[in-house]
Design a protein around this motif. Structure first.
Motif: not given
Length: 562
Positions: A336-340, A345-346, A379-383, A410-413
């Protein structure tokens, strides 16, 4: 009309059915209301009722078709099929596109609080210090007619700034100044839920359409003028087509109210297993207005159980062991993080359902430690943000995100390291079922159902804030464990499900646990819905013995509500 139906909106409804004549409002031909409470004419004026008529007629045929598609999809899974990424939408997943820009008010969402829509909760949540408050008409609100209208009235008062509440002890609740309040986001009900009190052409309107349209009608222009929306959380989607139907509905309301296209923004909860395979597609279907996806972890676990209800090799351990560190849930959240972030997107994290316990310092610190670890993982995963269910957890969540996320998001992650396959998303986790875990599931189901039937959709039980999503996990697990211990459906190796102490999980164990529950609960007079424990016990027994797992416990329970 009964005396109960004439009472003011905030009053609690008397249980049991009441014969109430349909009311046909002027200026809304084809619409009827099956209940009336004092004050509803102000909340449901004729132009709004006319909007509901046109909205229902525009949306209902496709909604019915999509619900039928859900049933067909589930039949495929029941026959042994597995969810997977779609071949026909590969171009969307591989395409280079972004969602529309995110409004300033939603750039930083590091801590969000969620809860029901009663006036006291609305004031406390907006004053809580969270960045956003998700006002929940779905999992946290039992949809009695009074609850729904009182909730809409409370939100309209909050947007206007006039909302106030006086508790029975005389304590006064007032809103803080506008700039100190959380940003309001409203969660309407999912596509599967009807609103039985409002019928158009003889059919109940979709509950989510009612929730969204009533809120937008009263508040959209004020919110737009203050750069605050309207903003919505969209629940329990299973496909891009279901997301596209929300796009049609939101566009319809915007046109009716004279709002610019895309003014009403949406965040989608990825809380069904089928949806995790269509995250790019859901973002694309709502690309003019979507601002993010959310890891609706509790409903997602429930959806996993429901999707694989016929799969003996997908039995999960007790819910306390099904944490976000389990590989299949870790894969879900990181994908989900990678896709967003690829789409601008958040990627919102999930809810901490723990409740602080001031009377037990040891238990309290254990609960806070679990919250800290969970929020540190996110947060460390990128959320880009997270949820809490209790105001006392806001500082704990903010501490973790402030320490590791100095930027608004963290859109840059980009998490380009994440490579997730179909099998990664569906592989079950290992674990056990303890006797206490089994008994706790039974207790949670009965106590939550009793409270829900009594009009309360959010209930603290043993240090956790239980809502429909968390209770559904307990209910679905009971069904799964018991029916896969039946000779017709055992583990893949042919062995029955058993407790950690070796006891076979069968209906005899279930019956003993139900019979022992009154002693476990003690005096129920002070419990939410304590007067409906027997009714809730009978309903759980019925749902658990059903040959097929009932889709949602709120569907049969809704018939008993009001």
């Amino acid at each position: 009309m009964s005396a109960a139906a004439e009472s003011a909106i905030p009053a609690s409804p008397a249980p049991g059915p009441r014969p109430i004549p349909a009311v046909v409002p002027k200026g809304a031909a084809g619409l009827s209301l099956t209940e009336r409470v004092a004050g509803q004419e102000q909340l449901l004026p004729a132009p709004l009722l006319g909007l509901l008529v046109t909205l229902h007629r525009a949306i209902e045929p496709e909604r019915r078709a999509l619900l039928a598609a859900r049933r067909e999809r589930q039949a495929f899974y029941d026959a042994g099929g597995l969810p997977d990424f779609r071949d026909d939408t590969r171009a969307i997943r591989e395409g280079d596109w972004k969602v529309a820009p995110i409004p300033q008010a939603l750039q930083d969402r590091r801590v969000e609080i969620t809860g029901p829509v009663d006036p006291k909760m609305v004031i406390n949540a907006l004053n809580s210090g969270a960045h956003c408050y998700m006002a929940d008409f779905e999992d946290s609100t039992a949809p009695t007619w009074r609850n729904l209208l009182a909730g809409q009235g409370a939100l309209a008062g909050a947007v206007e700034g006039s909302l106030a509440f006086e508790a029975g002890n005389g304590k006064q609740y007032r809103l803080r100044p506008y700039e100190e309040r959380a940003v309001l986001i409203v969660r309407p009900r999912g596509w599967h839920l009807d609103e039985k009190h409002v019928r158009v052409d003889g059919e109940p309107i979709a509950g989510g359409l009612f929730d969204m349209a009533v809120f937008a009608y009263h508040n959209a222009r004020t919110l737009m003028a203050n750069d605050r929306g309207p903003y919505f959380y969209l629940p329990k989607l299973q496909s891009m087509e279901e997301a596209a139907l929300w796009e049609t509905a939101l566009s319809h309301v915007e046109a009716f109210l004279g709002l610019p296209h895309g003014q009403m923004k949406a965040t989608v909860l990825v809380e069904t297993l089928p949806a995790v395979f269509e995250m790019d597609e859901i973002l694309h279907a709502l690309r003019d207005r979507i601002v993010g996806l959310n890891c609706g972890r509790w409903d997602y676990i429930f959806s996993y159980l429901k999707t694989f209800r016929a799969h003996a090799d997908k039995v999960l351990p007790e819910r306390g062991q099904v944490t976000m560190t389990q590989p299949f849930l870790k894969a879900y959240s990181e994908l989900l993080i990678r896709t967003c972030h690829r789409r601008g997107a958040h990627a919102m994290g999930g809810m901490a359902a723990q409740i602080p316990n001031a009377s037990d310092p040891v238990a309290n610190e254990q609960a806070l430690a679990r919250v800290r670890a969970d929020k540190l993982r996110e947060v460390t995963a990128g959320h880009d943000g997270t949820w809490v269910a209790h105001p006392a957890l806001i500082p704990v969540a903010r501490e973790m995100f402030d320490a590791h996320m100095p930027t608004p998001n963290q859109h840059h992650v980009l998490r380009e390291d994440v490579q997730v396959s179909r099998d990664d998303l569906i592989r079950p986790c290992e674990g056990t079922i303890t006797r206490e875990g089994f008994e706790n599931n039974v207790e949670v189901c009965v106590r939550y159902l009793a409270a829900w039937l009594d009009g309360n959709g959010c209930v603290p039980i043993h240090g956790m804030m239980e809502d429909a999503a968390t209770a559904e996990i307990a209910r679905a697990q009971l069904w799964q464990w018991l029916h896969h211990s039946d000779p017709r459906g055992r583990h893949a190796d042919g062995s029955p499900v058993h407790l950690a102490d070796g006891t076979v999980v069968d209906f005899a164990l279930f019956e003993r646990t139900l019979a022992a529950l009154p002693g476990r609960l003690g005096d129920t007079a002070g419990l939410p819905g304590g007067n409906r424990i027997a009714e809730a016990t009978a309903l759980l027994d019925e749902l658990t013995r059903a040959c097929q797992l009932v889709e949602f416990l709120t569907l049969p329970a809704y018939a008993r509500l009001d």
